[in-house]
Design a protein around this motif. Structure first.
Motif, PDB file in Angstrom:
ATOM      1  N   ALA A   5       0.731  -1.064  -0.044  1.00 49.90           N
ATOM      2  CA  ALA A   5      -0.053   0.095  -0.074  1.00 49.90           C
ATOM      3  C   ALA A   5       0.678   1.252   0.018  1.00 49.90           C
ATOM      4  O   ALA A   5       1.722   1.374   1.092  1.00 49.90           O
ATOM      5  CB  ALA A   5      -0.959   0.122   0.871  1.00 49.90           C
ATOM      6  N   CYS A   6       0.876   2.062  -1.132  1.00 50.23           N
ATOM      7  CA  CYS A   6       1.786   3.123  -1.219  1.00 50.23           C
ATOM      8  C   CYS A   6       1.597   4.235  -0.171  1.00 50.23           C
ATOM      9  O   CYS A   6       0.472   4.402  -0.043  1.00 50.23           O
ATOM     10  CB  CYS A   6       1.671   3.546  -2.699  1.00 50.23           C
ATOM     11  N   SER A   7       2.592   4.958   0.522  1.00 47.11           N
ATOM     12  CA  SER A   7       2.215   5.798   0.952  1.00 47.11           C
ATOM     13  C   SER A   7       1.942   7.289   0.148  1.00 47.11           C
ATOM     14  O   SER A   7       2.778   7.421  -0.940  1.00 47.11           O
ATOM     15  CB  SER A   7       3.448   6.370   2.071  1.00 47.11           C
ATOM     16  N   ARG A   8       1.180   7.868   0.528  1.00 49.48           N
ATOM     17  CA  ARG A   8       0.860   9.208  -0.344  1.00 49.48           C
ATOM     18  C   ARG A   8       1.958  10.101  -0.360  1.00 49.48           C
ATOM     19  O   ARG A   8       2.746  10.346   0.439  1.00 49.48           O
ATOM     20  CB  ARG A   8      -0.184   9.723   0.220  1.00 49.48           C
ATOM     21  N   TYR A  54      -4.478   2.354  -7.590  1.00 46.53           N
ATOM     22  CA  TYR A  54      -4.392   0.997  -8.381  1.00 46.53           C
ATOM     23  C   TYR A  54      -4.412  -0.183  -7.398  1.00 46.53           C
ATOM     24  O   TYR A  54      -4.042  -0.327  -6.248  1.00 46.53           O
ATOM     25  CB  TYR A  54      -3.293   1.126  -9.248  1.00 46.53           C
ATOM     26  N   ASP A  55      -4.709  -1.399  -8.229  1.00 44.92           N
ATOM     27  CA  ASP A  55      -4.606  -2.801  -7.538  1.00 44.92           C
ATOM     28  C   ASP A  55      -4.325  -3.581  -8.323  1.00 44.92           C
ATOM     29  O   ASP A  55      -4.405  -3.361  -9.904  1.00 44.92           O
ATOM     30  CB  ASP A  55      -5.668  -2.994  -6.654  1.00 44.92           C
ATOM     31  N   GLY A  56      -3.596  -4.874  -7.984  1.00 49.08           N
ATOM     32  CA  GLY A  56      -3.616  -5.928  -9.326  1.00 49.08           C
ATOM     33  C   GLY A  56      -2.154  -6.590  -9.088  1.00 49.08           C
ATOM     34  O   GLY A  56      -1.975  -7.004  -7.891  1.00 49.08           O
ATOM     35  N   ALA A  57      -1.747  -6.940 -10.271  1.00 50.26           N
ATOM     36  CA  ALA A  57      -0.599  -7.775 -10.410  1.00 50.26           C
ATOM     37  C   ALA A  57       0.550  -7.378  -9.338  1.00 50.26           C
ATOM     38  O   ALA A  57       1.140  -6.273  -9.393  1.00 50.26           O
ATOM     39  CB  ALA A  57       0.009  -7.873 -11.510  1.00 50.26           C
ATOM     40  N   SER A  58       0.994  -8.082  -8.309  1.00 46.43           N
ATOM     41  CA  SER A  58       2.316  -7.904  -7.712  1.00 46.43           C
ATOM     42  C   SER A  58       3.626  -8.017  -8.615  1.00 46.43           C
ATOM     43  O   SER A  58       4.689  -7.488  -7.977  1.00 46.43           O
ATOM     44  CB  SER A  58       2.288  -8.988  -6.377  1.00 46.43           C
ATOM     45  N   SER A  59       3.633  -8.652  -9.641  1.00 47.95           N
ATOM     46  CA  SER A  59       4.657  -8.923 -10.511  1.00 47.95           C
ATOM     47  C   SER A  59       5.464  -7.727 -10.932  1.00 47.95           C
ATOM     48  O   SER A  59       6.675  -7.777 -10.908  1.00 47.95           O
ATOM     49  CB  SER A  59       4.366 -10.114 -11.376  1.00 47.95           C
ATOM     50  N   PHE A  60       4.701  -6.768 -11.356  1.00 51.04           N
ATOM     51  CA  PHE A  60       5.232  -5.545 -11.661  1.00 51.04           C
ATOM     52  C   PHE A  60       4.849  -4.402 -10.918  1.00 51.04           C
ATOM     53  O   PHE A  60       4.814  -3.017 -11.337  1.00 51.04           O
ATOM     54  CB  PHE A  60       4.909  -5.172 -13.130  1.00 51.04           C
ATOM     55  N   GLN A  61       4.414  -4.675  -9.515  1.00 51.70           N
ATOM     56  CA  GLN A  61       4.172  -3.452  -8.639  1.00 51.70           C
ATOM     57  C   GLN A  61       5.263  -2.589  -8.394  1.00 51.70           C
ATOM     58  O   GLN A  61       5.229  -1.399  -8.372  1.00 51.70           O
ATOM     59  CB  GLN A  61       3.575  -4.032  -7.209  1.00 51.70           C
ATOM     60  N   ALA A  62       6.445  -2.991  -8.393  1.00 48.50           N
ATOM     61  CA  ALA A  62       7.771  -2.597  -8.175  1.00 48.50           C
ATOM     62  C   ALA A  62       7.819  -1.433  -9.476  1.00 48.50           C
ATOM     63  O   ALA A  62       8.160  -0.108  -9.136  1.00 48.50           O
ATOM     64  CB  ALA A  62       8.781  -3.071  -7.937  1.00 48.50           C
ATOM     65  N   SER A  83      -1.774  -1.192  -4.237  1.00 47.73           N
ATOM     66  CA  SER A  83      -1.625  -2.300  -3.685  1.00 47.73           C
ATOM     67  C   SER A  83      -1.338  -3.338  -4.827  1.00 47.73           C
ATOM     68  O   SER A  83      -1.747  -3.205  -6.042  1.00 47.73           O
ATOM     69  CB  SER A  83      -2.696  -2.744  -2.618  1.00 47.73           C
ATOM     70  N   GLY A  84      -0.811  -4.686  -4.455  1.00 47.11           N
ATOM     71  CA  GLY A  84      -0.533  -5.539  -5.260  1.00 47.11           C
ATOM     72  C   GLY A  84      -1.281  -7.261  -4.776  1.00 47.11           C
ATOM     73  O   GLY A  84      -0.626  -7.849  -4.486  1.00 47.11           O
ATOM     74  N   ASN A  85      -2.621  -7.069  -5.062  1.00 47.15           N
ATOM     75  CA  ASN A  85      -3.194  -8.114  -4.543  1.00 47.15           C
ATOM     76  C   ASN A  85      -3.737  -9.177  -5.573  1.00 47.15           C
ATOM     77  O   ASN A  85      -4.749  -9.909  -5.316  1.00 47.15           O
ATOM     78  CB  ASN A  85      -4.689  -7.615  -3.783  1.00 47.15           C
ATOM     79  N   GLY A  86      -3.012  -9.086  -6.720  1.00 46.36           N
ATOM     80  CA  GLY A  86      -3.244 -10.280  -7.719  1.00 46.36           C
ATOM     81  C   GLY A  86      -4.021  -9.485  -8.875  1.00 46.36           C
ATOM     82  O   GLY A  86      -5.049  -8.454  -8.887  1.00 46.36           O
ATOM     83  N   SER A  87      -3.997  -9.969  -9.926  1.00 50.51           N
ATOM     84  CA  SER A  87      -4.604  -9.417 -11.365  1.00 50.51           C
ATOM     85  C   SER A  87      -6.041  -9.478 -11.309  1.00 50.51           C
ATOM     86  O   SER A  87      -6.620  -8.678 -11.903  1.00 50.51           O
ATOM     87  CB  SER A  87      -3.830 -10.430 -12.588  1.00 50.51           C
ATOM     88  N   GLY A  88      -6.411 -10.730 -10.786  1.00 51.05           N
ATOM     89  CA  GLY A  88      -7.824 -10.798 -10.848  1.00 51.05           C
ATOM     90  C   GLY A  88      -8.522  -9.688  -9.963  1.00 51.05           C
ATOM     91  O   GLY A  88      -9.613  -9.261 -10.116  1.00 51.05           O
ATOM     92  N   THR A  89      -7.910  -9.605  -8.833  1.00 54.33           N
ATOM     93  CA  THR A  89      -8.579  -8.473  -8.030  1.00 54.33           C
ATOM     94  C   THR A  89      -8.440  -7.181  -8.474  1.00 54.33           C
ATOM     95  O   THR A  89      -9.352  -6.137  -8.327  1.00 54.33           O
ATOM     96  CB  THR A  89      -7.664  -8.460  -6.623  1.00 54.33           C
ATOM     97  N   GLY A  90      -7.221  -6.695  -9.153  1.00 54.09           N
ATOM     98  CA  GLY A  90      -7.085  -5.574  -9.741  1.00 54.09           C
ATOM     99  C   GLY A  90      -8.247  -5.194 -10.982  1.00 54.09           C
ATOM    100  O   GLY A  90      -8.746  -4.053 -11.095  1.00 54.09           O
ATOM    101  N   LEU A  91      -8.389  -6.093 -11.733  1.00 54.81           N
ATOM    102  CA  LEU A  91      -9.091  -5.991 -12.850  1.00 54.81           C
ATOM    103  C   LEU A  91     -10.820  -5.854 -12.195  1.00 54.81           C
ATOM    104  O   LEU A  91     -11.332  -5.158 -13.011  1.00 54.81           O
ATOM    105  CB  LEU A  91      -9.064  -7.373 -13.665  1.00 54.81           C
TER     106      LEU A  91
END
Length: 313
Positions: A5-8, A54-62, A83-91
């Motif tokens: 979860a990014c800090s603002r 945004y949310d989604g894939a943790s693979s390219f969150q960095a 956050s990076g909670n997975g592609s399905g969650t982000g979509l």
């Protein structure tokens, strides 16, 4: 770097980044009109403002986090959190309107219903290679796709069956909904196949969880994107005799890879549009993509469609 979860942060100035984007002529969520409007505002001395989530894939969150840091440094009145909670969650989240951007290792149509996809715009921002990784004590350094299929389907259960020591294979899988899992299984089991029912010894939420778990577990196997490879914690092995490198992904010699997508709504706000335009600008594509362990789309000599078909450009 944000951690899930990014800090603002608040940032300054739009002129530099949007001028570069306008020069590229790349289409964003709102198309050229939004980019032109943003550029005009900058030229008039006004400041881009807004909050992007945004949310989604943790693979390219960095990669997204690093680009967000740069973008916000140039735009003090924009806050980007995610956050990076997975592609399905982000979509699902971007389709439902609970986030501005959904990050995904897979095409939206493979996870969502057609009516959910109708209002989404895709931005292909990078390519990522993914490959099997094993515990440091494992002596196997090369597996065929057929052997991987046997291991991840539960048919092969001992390392001695694939040329290793006599030890039970500890399989670490990603949870259902993971784009990394979908990409890996499409390459190993074939595109269009239903998600494997074999769960392994553990099902992990994120790429970072795999790094941690496999680094402290003997006789284990899992899979990760190249940007998470760490030879001090585990071994990334060959597939069909081919090294897992970006160079081998570019022409599909190494067969496990995915295009990284960032989806937004067609009516996305100006801040979201500007950030996605920035993801496609030279500031990101020219250096940051490779610095973060990814492959610029421009370097690929092949393309992959939603059905997993690979063709030459």
């Amino acid at each position: 770097m944000f951690d899930n979860a990014c800090s603002r942060r608040q940032f300054l100035g739009l002129a530099g980044s949007l001028a570069a984007v306008a020069g590229l002529g790349l289409a964003g969520c709102g198309g050229d009109t939004a980019a032109t409007a943003a550029g005009s505002s900058a030229a008039e001395g006004s400041t881009l403002t807004g909050t992007v989530t945004y949310d989604g894939a943790s693979s390219f969150q960095a990669l997204v986090e690093a680009a967000a840091e740069q973008f916000m440094n140039e735009n003090q009145d924009v806050s980007i959190t995610g956050s990076g909670n997975g592609s399905g969650t982000g979509l699902t989240a971007v389709a439902d309107g609970t986030v501005s951007i959904g990050n995904s290792d897979v095409f939206a149509e493979t996870k969502l219903e057609a009516d959910q996809c109708a209002d989404l715009v895709d931005h292909e921002v990078a390519v990522v290679g993914m490959g099997p990784v094993v515990s440091l004590n494992v002596t196997v350094g090369d597996l065929t796709l057929e052997q991987l299929k046997g291991i991840f389907s539960g048919e092969i259960t001992n390392w001695s069956e694939v040329g290793g020591e006599d030890a039970e294979i500890y399989v670490m899988n990603r949870k259902s909904g993971s784009g990394t899992r979908a990409t890996f299984e499409a390459a190993v089991f074939g595109a269009g196949q239903p998600e494997s029912t074999f769960k392994g010894k553990a099902e992990l939420d994120k790429s970072g969880d795999v790094v941690t778990q496999i680094g402290s577990t003997d006789n284990a196997i899992s899979y990760l994107d190249f940007s998470h490879f760490d030879d001090s914690k585990f071994t990334a092995i060959k597939v069909n005799g081919v090294e897992p490198t970006s160079e081998n992904v570019c022409d599909n010699s190494f067969p496990i890879w995915a295009t990284e997508h960032m989806y937004c709504k067609k009516d996305a706000d100006e801040a979201t549009t500007a950030f996605l335009e920035y993801m496609l600008s030279d500031d990101v594509q020219g250096s940051l993509v490779e610095e973060q362990g990814f492959i610029p789309v421009s370097k690929m000599t092949v393309v992959k469609d939603a059905e997993g078909n690979v063709t030459e450009k």
